[in-house]
Design a protein around this motif. Structure first.
Motif, short mmCIF file in Angstrom:
data_model
loop_
_atom_site.label_atom_id
_atom_site.label_comp_id
_atom_site.label_asym_id
_atom_site.label_seq_id
_atom_site.Cartn_x
_atom_site.Cartn_y
_atom_site.Cartn_z
N ASP A 1 0.83 -1.20 0.00
CA ASP A 1 0.00 0.00 0.00
C ASP A 1 0.86 1.25 0.00
OD1 ASP A 1 -2.28 -1.58 0.09
OD2 ASP A 1 -2.22 -1.70 2.27
N ALA A 2 0.54 2.15 -0.95
CA ALA A 2 1.31 3.40 -1.07
C ALA A 2 0.68 4.47 -0.19
CB ALA A 2 1.34 3.84 -2.52
N LEU B 1 3.65 8.44 -2.66
CA LEU B 1 5.08 8.24 -2.46
C LEU B 1 5.41 6.85 -2.99
CD1 LEU B 1 5.42 9.70 1.15
CD2 LEU B 1 6.06 10.77 -1.02
N HIS B 2 6.51 6.74 -3.71
CA HIS B 2 6.79 5.43 -4.33
C HIS B 2 7.04 4.36 -3.27
CE1 HIS B 2 11.51 5.83 -4.77
NE2 HIS B 2 11.13 6.03 -3.56
N THR B 3 6.59 3.13 -3.59
CA THR B 3 6.81 2.01 -2.68
C THR B 3 8.13 1.32 -3.04
OG1 THR B 3 5.54 0.55 -4.12
CG2 THR B 3 4.34 1.63 -2.34
N ARG C 1 5.88 2.65 2.60
CA ARG C 1 4.77 1.69 2.52
C ARG C 1 3.84 1.86 3.71
NH1 ARG C 1 7.97 -3.59 0.01
NH2 ARG C 1 8.86 -2.42 -1.70
N GLN C 2 2.59 2.06 3.39
CA GLN C 2 1.56 2.32 4.40
C GLN C 2 1.41 1.15 5.36
OE1 GLN C 2 -1.31 5.01 3.76
NE2 GLN C 2 -1.25 4.70 5.96
N GLY C 3 1.43 1.47 6.64
CA GLY C 3 1.07 0.48 7.65
C GLY C 3 2.11 -0.58 7.95
N PRO D 1 7.73 2.08 8.01
CA PRO D 1 6.94 2.58 6.88
C PRO D 1 7.79 3.42 5.91
CG PRO D 1 6.34 3.69 8.93
CD PRO D 1 7.29 2.61 9.30
N GLU D 2 8.93 3.89 6.37
CA GLU D 2 9.87 4.60 5.51
C GLU D 2 11.22 3.92 5.68
OE1 GLU D 2 10.18 8.79 6.26
OE2 GLU D 2 12.01 8.97 5.09
#
Lengths: 186, 317
Positions: B62-63, B71-73, B98-100, B108-109
């Motif tokens: 999930d982005a 934001l790019h994954t 990536r979300q979550g 996530p980052e």
């Protein structure tokens, strides 16, 4: 409704119609695979622990929980009776539900009683409670193994170690989270 | 000193940050070693945008939304467009979002090293993957044998190779086809297989079921499997690679399938990157790989969790 991504320590959810609190959880995600949440949950009614693994598609109902300010009235035949400070309704908790909190329950003490679907299932004590020392032996200097402290018994029957100057008939403040002596009540 | 610097929480923060010093030095040196390796081999270092309109539609990635886009994954789509435009050897070290994704080994980052090469396949990338990690160890002055959380790791080449099929036979409670049929593949991989992978030698887990590879080429020799591998060291998933799919019709069909699945699960359906799909017609046979830089630092600094190898976790901001 919650979904798996809402899972956190302390979140309260409904499983098989009973309230559970998440006590531990580990997130993992195998490469390109789905998110997995391995949880340890505690049944809020009977305390039984449960291990469950949830996936990102799983969802949960939230548990209908409510906290109410109540006053401790009395205990009788293994039950502890409380009165709701707003509605004056009375509720009872069993000895298992009260657990170690019984060490601090004195008449008129105000506590938060947790209700699930309107039924009482547990309580939260104030962090500090003042209690009367009902038995204290004189301090035998030199006889002490645990340093400069001695055991005393409180009005609830609870026994703990206190500094030597605490005598019978004195009130002391106890931290209900640790069960330890804090100070003498002036 | 200002009085504020004496409050307990700021003292604790200073202490936590100071405690990461050794790891952050190792991290910086490791990134330099990566650059050294790839520039020596005539790879071009590239930077592609973090803010993009259309991330690759993968069911479980999930982005994070940002300013009308995402934001790019991973830098995958942009890097492949460069590959298709005639850049035969490229690498990038970048932050991905990536979300979550937050756990003991997830942020996530996070930082990815991604590299692509034309005229090659995923098997050749396994060799290059061994080479880059061994090069990093040498540059950092680390021995090929080391301790990780009380167990020995042995980075001496060649490393082990294990097919997904073999891994299920060796470690799993259910056979592979059954795990796939009942949707338990990820669970078994994460809890029954991964913890055993990569002791003492790193291992390449390869030949993934074709259903689990959105952007990789299917094997010509072995039916039903994709030319994809994951590198595991000490139970930690460190890299993901594949022989790139270069068939734009097939790629579009797979993207549509992933988008349909995302829609079905109520997830955000990203726009299709038409420019990426168009570029595939020019893309040479190639292979690409993404390696988790934070996790490599984690392994080489003997940390069992990812938090101590980044200056700030999201919770510390």
């Amino acid at each position: 409704m919650y979904n798996a991504s809402n899972l956190r320590k302390g979140l309260k959810i409904l499983i098989d119609k009973e309230p559970y609190v998440v006590v531990d959880f580990q997130f993992t995600k195998p490469g390109k695979g789905q998110a997995l949440y391995r949880c340890k949950l505690r049944n809020m009614i009977n305390g039984i622990m449960l291990d469950r693994t949830y996936r990102s598609v799983d969802s949960f109902e939230s548990a209908n929980l409510e906290q109410r300010k109540m006053q401790f009235l009395y205990s009788q035949e293994g039950h502890f009776h409380f009165m709701d400070l707003q509605s004056y309704d009375q509720s009872a908790l069993s000895a298992e539900q009260v657990g170690d909190a019984k060490n601090y329950l004195i008449d008129n003490l105000e506590v938060d009683v947790l209700l699930f679907d309107g039924r009482p299932i547990g309580l939260t004590l104030p962090n500090f409670v003042d209690l009367l020392v009902t038995r204290a032996d004189p301090w035998a200097k030199g006889d002490s193994v645990a340093g400069d402290s001695k055991p005393v018994t409180l009005e609830t029957g609870y026994t703990l170690r206190v500094p030597p100057f605490i005598e019978e008939g004195i009130k002391i403040t106890v931290d209900t989270r640790t069960g330890e002596y804090v100070t003498r009540v002036k | 000193m200002s009085p504020a610097s004496n409050d307990p929480s700021s003292l604790l923060e200073r202490e936590t940050l100071a405690g990461k010093k050794q790891n952050l030095w190792l991290r910086a040196a490791l990134v330099q070693a990566i650059r050294h390796f790839f520039t020596e081999r005539k790879y071009l270092e590239v930077e592609t945008p973090y803010l993009i309109p259309a991330p690759a539609p993968e069911l479980h990635i999930d982005a994070i939304r940002a300013d009308g886009g995402f934001l790019h994954t991973s830098p995958e789509l942009c890097m492949k467009r460069l590959l298709a435009a005639g850049y035969p050897k490229i690498f990038q070290i970048c932050r991905c979002f990536r979300q979550g994704e937050r756990g003991r080994r997830h942020l996530p980052e996070f930082t990815l090293l991604e590299w692509y090469r034309e005229d090659t396949n995923y098997l050749a990338l396994m060799d290059e993957c061994e080479e880059v990690v061994v090069f990093i160890l040498e540059e950092l002055g680390l021995p090929p044998l080391m301790q990780f959380q009380g167990r020995t790791l042995d980075f001496q080449r060649p490393w082990n190779r294990l097919t997904v099929q073999q891994a299920f036979e060796r470690y799993a409670s259910d056979p592979l086809d059954q795990a796939l049929a009942c949707g338990r593949f990820d669970e078994i991989l994460a809890y029954e297989i991964e913890p055993s992978l990569g002791f003492p030698n790193p291992v390449f887990l390869y030949q993934y079921p074709s259903s689990l590879a959105a952007l990789s080429r299917l094997s010509k020799d072995t039916p039903g499997v994709a030319e994809r591998f994951e590198l595991y060291v000490a139970g930690v998933e460190l890299a993901n690679a594949f022989s790139e799919l270069t068939d734009s019709v097939e790629q579009r069909a797979r993207f549509e399938k992933e988008r349909a699945k995302r829609k079905e699960q109520g997830k955000t359906v990203y726009p299709l990157s038409e420019k990426f799909l168009r570029s595939l017609s020019y893309m040479p046979e190639s292979a690409g790989i993404a390696l988790g830089v934070d996790r490599l630092v984690m392994l080489l600094s003997n940390q069992k969790e990812i938090d101590p190898v980044v200056a700030f976790t999201p919770e510390e901001l």
